[in-house]
Design a protein around this motif. Structure first.
Motif, PDB file in Angstrom:
ATOM      1  N   ILE A   1      -9.592   0.104  -0.173  1.00 33.65           N
ATOM      2  CA  ILE A   1     -10.467  -1.010   0.198  1.00 33.65           C
ATOM      3  C   ILE A   1     -11.166  -0.726   1.520  1.00 33.65           C
ATOM      4  N   THR A   2     -10.410  -0.305   2.524  1.00 32.08           N
ATOM      5  CA  THR A   2     -11.029  -0.022   3.824  1.00 32.08           C
ATOM      6  C   THR A   2     -11.974   1.172   3.726  1.00 32.08           C
ATOM      7  N   ASN A   3     -11.658   2.126   2.861  1.00 30.69           N
ATOM      8  CA  ASN A   3     -12.564   3.265   2.691  1.00 30.69           C
ATOM      9  C   ASN A   3     -13.867   2.848   2.017  1.00 30.69           C
TER      10      ASN A   3
ATOM     11  N   VAL B   1     -15.265  -2.824  -4.526  1.00 34.05           N
ATOM     12  CA  VAL B   1     -13.920  -2.647  -3.952  1.00 34.05           C
ATOM     13  C   VAL B   1     -13.861  -3.196  -2.533  1.00 34.05           C
ATOM     14  N   ALA B   2     -14.945  -3.076  -1.795  1.00 31.38           N
ATOM     15  CA  ALA B   2     -14.976  -3.574  -0.416  1.00 31.38           C
ATOM     16  C   ALA B   2     -14.723  -5.078  -0.356  1.00 31.38           C
ATOM     17  N   ALA B   3     -15.002  -5.777  -1.450  1.00 29.02           N
ATOM     18  CA  ALA B   3     -14.832  -7.229  -1.488  1.00 29.02           C
ATOM     19  C   ALA B   3     -13.428  -7.648  -1.931  1.00 29.02           C
ATOM     20  N   PHE B   4     -12.565  -6.673  -2.240  1.00 29.24           N
ATOM     21  CA  PHE B   4     -11.197  -7.007  -2.654  1.00 29.24           C
ATOM     22  C   PHE B   4     -10.482  -7.748  -1.520  1.00 29.24           C
ATOM     23  N   THR B   5      -9.639  -8.683  -1.913  1.00 30.04           N
ATOM     24  CA  THR B   5      -8.866  -9.485  -0.965  1.00 30.04           C
ATOM     25  C   THR B   5      -7.395  -9.116  -1.028  1.00 30.04           C
ATOM     26  N   GLU B   6      -6.605  -9.774  -0.212  1.00 26.72           N
ATOM     27  CA  GLU B   6      -5.163  -9.531  -0.242  1.00 26.72           C
ATOM     28  C   GLU B   6      -4.578  -9.915  -1.599  1.00 26.72           C
ATOM     29  N   ALA B   7      -5.205 -10.884  -2.249  1.00 25.88           N
ATOM     30  CA  ALA B   7      -4.765 -11.255  -3.598  1.00 25.88           C
ATOM     31  C   ALA B   7      -4.975 -10.102  -4.571  1.00 25.88           C
ATOM     32  N   ASP B   8      -6.063  -9.372  -4.385  1.00 28.68           N
ATOM     33  CA  ASP B   8      -6.308  -8.204  -5.229  1.00 28.68           C
ATOM     34  C   ASP B   8      -5.274  -7.113  -4.960  1.00 28.68           C
ATOM     35  N   VAL B   9      -4.890  -6.961  -3.694  1.00 30.54           N
ATOM     36  CA  VAL B   9      -3.851  -5.986  -3.358  1.00 30.54           C
ATOM     37  C   VAL B   9      -2.566  -6.327  -4.107  1.00 30.54           C
TER      38      VAL B   9
END
Length: 210
Positions: A119-121, A91-99
């Motif tokens: 993501i930030t957590n 999850v930490a590697a998620f990008t704005e595209a994932d959002v």
């Protein structure tokens, strides 16, 4: 993750336990809905001492803010699929595209701020590995005593420890971890025992007795 607090589903007019058809006493919120009943009987208040499990509970408690726990519990399978079983590294590697992708997923709570918080957590969880780790960080806020409620009205919605935990997590970069949300987390993972005194689950965590 717990139904306690302002968003708790409950039967108005009933403040103590309800005797089920199986002869077991439960609080009103866990007495009717089969999903909530199973969650109460097998999961709520059971200690969580693994990083992935605790990270998931923090995220789901954040998503629950303003909603009922029943809503989150029914969506939990979809949440787990969308957030890759809440593996912090993934999850930490998620990008704005994932959002943006997640905002189109009808199976979860589509709230941009809450998705970004997950993501930030995850990133904050990873950062804590260089110290004591998320589990020890959270469990250090276990209080010396636990509530002993005979009725729902006697269950607090926050505590000095949940306020302190909230502040400490925010300092480490976590979000959607307010004092009330953190008290709900503490209930859900066994840090406190707010099972009503005559509930069949009272003391079942093994952390607290009586």
């Amino acid at each position: 993750m717990t139904p306690a607090g302002t968003a708790q589903p409950r039967n108005e007019g009933v403040d103590g336990t309800v005797l089920g058809d199986d002869g077991l006493a439960r609080p009103p919120w866990a007495a009717v809905d089969p999903l909530l009943r199973e969650y109460y009987d097998s999961e709520w208040g059971v200690p969580v001492r693994d990083e992935q499990g605790l990270y998931e509970r923090i995220c789901l408690e954040g998503f629950q803010a303003g909603l009922s726990w029943a809503t989150i519990l029914r969506k939990r399978p979809a949440f787990r699929q969308a957030f890759l079983d809440f593996q912090p590294d993934a999850v930490a590697a998620f990008t704005e595209a994932d959002v943006e992708r997640l905002l189109q997923d009808p199976g979860i709570v589509r709230n941009r701020l809450k998705i970004r918080a997950a993501i930030t957590n995850a990133q904050a969880t990873i950062a804590l590995r260089d110290r004591e780790g998320l589990v020890d960080f959270v469990w250090q806020f276990q209080p010396r005593t636990t509530p002993r409620p005979a009725s729902h009205a006697e269950i607090p919605t926050q505590s000095p420890e949940s306020v302190a935990l909230s502040k400490a997590l925010r300092k480490q970069g976590f979000s959607f971890v307010g004092p009330t949300t953190m008290f709900a987390l503490m209930e859900a993972i066994g840090l406190v025992d707010t099972h009503l005194l005559d509930s069949h689950r009272r003391g079942s965590s093994g952390v607290w007795t009586g």
